[in-house]
Scaffold this motif. Structure first.
Motif, PDB file in Angstrom:
ATOM      1  N   ILE A 110      27.420  -3.099   5.487  1.00  0.00           N
ATOM      2  CA  ILE A 110      28.261  -3.798   6.479  1.00  0.00           C
ATOM      3  C   ILE A 110      28.189  -3.083   7.819  1.00  0.00           C
ATOM      4  CG2 ILE A 110      30.654  -4.337   7.101  1.00  0.00           C
ATOM      5  CD1 ILE A 110      31.135  -4.850   4.082  1.00  0.00           C
ATOM      6  N   ALA A 111      28.218  -1.740   7.788  1.00  0.00           N
ATOM      7  CA  ALA A 111      28.124  -0.957   9.026  1.00  0.00           C
ATOM      8  C   ALA A 111      26.790  -1.213   9.726  1.00  0.00           C
ATOM      9  CB  ALA A 111      28.288   0.524   8.716  1.00  0.00           C
ATOM     10  N   ILE A 112      25.737  -1.344   8.951  1.00  0.00           N
ATOM     11  CA  ILE A 112      24.409  -1.612   9.526  1.00  0.00           C
ATOM     12  C   ILE A 112      24.380  -2.990  10.194  1.00  0.00           C
ATOM     13  CG2 ILE A 112      21.990  -2.076   8.939  1.00  0.00           C
ATOM     14  CD1 ILE A 112      22.289   0.057   6.714  1.00  0.00           C
ATOM     15  N   VAL A 113      24.887  -3.986   9.487  1.00  0.00           N
ATOM     16  CA  VAL A 113      24.877  -5.354  10.013  1.00  0.00           C
ATOM     17  C   VAL A 113      25.725  -5.473  11.267  1.00  0.00           C
ATOM     18  CG1 VAL A 113      25.579  -7.736   9.525  1.00  0.00           C
ATOM     19  CG2 VAL A 113      24.367  -6.419   7.788  1.00  0.00           C
ATOM     20  N   GLN A 114      26.837  -4.770  11.311  1.00  0.00           N
ATOM     21  CA  GLN A 114      27.743  -4.841  12.461  1.00  0.00           C
ATOM     22  C   GLN A 114      27.087  -4.384  13.756  1.00  0.00           C
ATOM     23  OE1 GLN A 114      31.150  -2.645  11.031  1.00  0.00           O
ATOM     24  NE2 GLN A 114      32.293  -4.524  10.572  1.00  0.00           N
ATOM     25  N   LYS A 115      26.048  -3.581  13.644  1.00  0.00           N
ATOM     26  CA  LYS A 115      25.369  -3.077  14.829  1.00  0.00           C
ATOM     27  C   LYS A 115      24.709  -4.196  15.629  1.00  0.00           C
ATOM     28  CE  LYS A 115      24.188   1.360  12.632  1.00  0.00           C
ATOM     29  NZ  LYS A 115      24.989   2.266  13.493  1.00  0.00           N
ATOM     30  N   VAL A 116      24.285  -5.269  14.929  1.00  0.00           N
ATOM     31  CA  VAL A 116      23.476  -6.293  15.612  1.00  0.00           C
ATOM     32  C   VAL A 116      23.954  -7.724  15.402  1.00  0.00           C
ATOM     33  CG1 VAL A 116      21.364  -4.887  15.578  1.00  0.00           C
ATOM     34  CG2 VAL A 116      21.894  -6.388  13.647  1.00  0.00           C
ATOM     35  N   ILE A 117      24.933  -7.927  14.522  1.00  0.00           N
ATOM     36  CA  ILE A 117      25.285  -9.295  14.154  1.00  0.00           C
ATOM     37  C   ILE A 117      25.793 -10.113  15.332  1.00  0.00           C
ATOM     38  CG2 ILE A 117      27.695  -8.846  13.499  1.00  0.00           C
ATOM     39  CD1 ILE A 117      25.210 -11.049  11.532  1.00  0.00           C
ATOM     40  N   SER A 118      26.515  -9.495  16.244  1.00  0.00           N
ATOM     41  CA  SER A 118      27.037 -10.239  17.398  1.00  0.00           C
ATOM     42  C   SER A 118      25.904 -10.684  18.324  1.00  0.00           C
ATOM     43  CB  SER A 118      28.053  -9.399  18.176  1.00  0.00           C
ATOM     44  OG  SER A 118      27.451  -8.212  18.659  1.00  0.00           O
ATOM     45  N   VAL A 119      24.835  -9.905  18.358  1.00  0.00           N
ATOM     46  CA  VAL A 119      23.671 -10.289  19.167  1.00  0.00           C
ATOM     47  C   VAL A 119      23.001 -11.521  18.577  1.00  0.00           C
ATOM     48  CG1 VAL A 119      21.407  -9.545  20.018  1.00  0.00           C
ATOM     49  CG2 VAL A 119      23.289  -7.895  19.848  1.00  0.00           C
ATOM     50  N   ILE A 120      23.034 -11.624  17.268  1.00  0.00           N
ATOM     51  CA  ILE A 120      22.384 -12.734  16.568  1.00  0.00           C
ATOM     52  C   ILE A 120      23.227 -14.003  16.606  1.00  0.00           C
ATOM     53  CG2 ILE A 120      21.540 -13.528  14.317  1.00  0.00           C
ATOM     54  CD1 ILE A 120      20.979 -10.544  13.675  1.00  0.00           C
ATOM     55  N   LEU A 121      24.532 -13.849  16.344  1.00  0.00           N
ATOM     56  CA  LEU A 121      25.393 -15.028  16.190  1.00  0.00           C
ATOM     57  C   LEU A 121      26.367 -15.257  17.342  1.00  0.00           C
ATOM     58  CD1 LEU A 121      26.299 -14.678  12.391  1.00  0.00           C
ATOM     59  CD2 LEU A 121      24.570 -16.149  13.414  1.00  0.00           C
ATOM     60  N   GLY A 122      26.427 -14.326  18.277  1.00  0.00           N
ATOM     61  CA  GLY A 122      27.386 -14.489  19.372  1.00  0.00           C
ATOM     62  C   GLY A 122      28.766 -14.047  18.924  1.00  0.00           C
ATOM     63  N   ASP A 123      29.787 -14.797  19.291  1.00  0.00           N
ATOM     64  CA  ASP A 123      31.155 -14.470  18.871  1.00  0.00           C
ATOM     65  C   ASP A 123      31.262 -14.564  17.359  1.00  0.00           C
ATOM     66  OD1 ASP A 123      31.952 -14.105  21.489  1.00  0.00           O
ATOM     67  OD2 ASP A 123      32.570 -16.206  21.739  1.00  0.00           O
ATOM     68  N   VAL A 124      31.706 -13.501  16.739  1.00  0.00           N
ATOM     69  CA  VAL A 124      31.808 -13.474  15.285  1.00  0.00           C
ATOM     70  C   VAL A 124      33.194 -13.011  14.855  1.00  0.00           C
ATOM     71  CG1 VAL A 124      29.347 -13.059  14.918  1.00  0.00           C
ATOM     72  CG2 VAL A 124      30.902 -11.115  15.208  1.00  0.00           C
ATOM     73  N   THR A 125      33.565 -13.354  13.630  1.00  0.00           N
ATOM     74  CA  THR A 125      34.845 -12.921  13.071  1.00  0.00           C
ATOM     75  C   THR A 125      34.692 -11.526  12.466  1.00  0.00           C
ATOM     76  OG1 THR A 125      34.412 -13.810  10.868  1.00  0.00           O
ATOM     77  CG2 THR A 125      35.355 -15.324  12.495  1.00  0.00           C
ATOM     78  N   SER A 126      35.805 -10.940  12.095  1.00  0.00           N
ATOM     79  CA  SER A 126      35.771  -9.589  11.522  1.00  0.00           C
ATOM     80  C   SER A 126      35.111  -9.560  10.144  1.00  0.00           C
ATOM     81  CB  SER A 126      37.199  -9.042  11.412  1.00  0.00           C
ATOM     82  OG  SER A 126      37.986  -9.886  10.599  1.00  0.00           O
ATOM     83  N   THR A 127      35.002 -10.707   9.529  1.00  0.00           N
ATOM     84  CA  THR A 127      34.420 -10.766   8.178  1.00  0.00           C
ATOM     85  C   THR A 127      32.942 -11.168   8.171  1.00  0.00           C
ATOM     86  OG1 THR A 127      35.178 -13.050   7.944  1.00  0.00           O
ATOM     87  CG2 THR A 127      36.633 -11.350   7.119  1.00  0.00           C
TER      88      THR A 127
END
Length: 225
Positions: A110-127
């Motif tokens: 989860i920590a790894i994904v959090q590094k880049v997920i907002s770049v991929i999906l834009g605005d994201v939820t905490s989950t």
């Protein structure tokens, strides 16, 4: 007792068995529709997907309903593949390999994904990261869904495929006629064997699928708390 039942006295019992197995098949199908809709809701809410919910068609055949689930699962897998490819593109190779490592803890993933997920999906939820890990960095969208798709395809292609879902409400004799066109011993036995063979695989695949979706939903609930 019908005239042909004097020739095949076990036929009434066999018809009852066909009826029972048909209902079990419908129950598994219904569970798969419900689990898929729960997954769709999670994907739309937390990963920004726009997938339509599905509904079991009571006037459709077994095959038509299997095809609905298969087509939807294929769409889900494509959505997950897009995100997976984006993660692979954005992450360092070593981090992406950790994401795919089944021995790595979910918290690390989860920590790894959090590094880049907002770049991929834009605005994201905490989950978002947790859901992505549960669905992409696991065997849910590859192994479990692939297995269920395979089983559904086999059922649709079998002699059960052309049976109408709603036939269960027509009464035993109507069920037998709709399924077999006759009530001969060999045909009833063939129907029972086909139901039993497919139900073993279907129940196993359906249970694993339902369990996986429940895990995803529980992850969402845990993240929200």
């Amino acid at each position: 007792m019908a005239e042909y039942d004097f020739i095949f006295p076990e036929n009434p019992k066999r018809r009852q068995e066909v009826n029972r197995l048909h209902q079990q098949l419908l129950d598994c199908l219904s569970d798969s529709f419900q689990a898929t809709n729960k997954l769709i809701e999670v994907l739309n809410t937390h990963l920004g997907c726009r997938l339509a919910s599905i509904e079991m068609q009571r006037d459709g055949t077994i095959k038509e309903n299997c095809d609905v689930i298969i087509q939807t699962m294929t769409k889900i897998q494509k959505e997950m593949q897009k995100i997976d490819e984006a993660l692979k593109d954005k992450l360092e190779p070593t981090l992406y390999r950790k994401l795919q490592d089944i021995k790595e803890r979910d918290t690390e993933k989860i920590a790894i994904v959090q590094k880049v997920i907002s770049v991929i999906l834009g605005d994201v939820t905490s989950t978002t990261s947790a859901v992505a890990v549960k669905l992409i960095a696991s065997n849910v969208t590859s192994g479990i869904i692939n297995t269920l798709v395979k089983v559904l395809g086999q059922i649709g292609a079998s002699l059960l495929g052309n049976i109408t879902v709603a036939v269960i409400s027509l009464g035993l004799d109507m069920i037998v006629r709709a399924i077999l066109g006759a009530v001969e011993k060999t045909q009833l036995q063939a129907a029972i064997r086909s139901y039993e063979a497919h139900l073993v695989e279907f129940k196993s695949a359906s249970q694993k699928y339902h369990h996986a979706i429940t895990e995803v939903i529980n992850t969402v609930k845990h993240q929200i708390k």
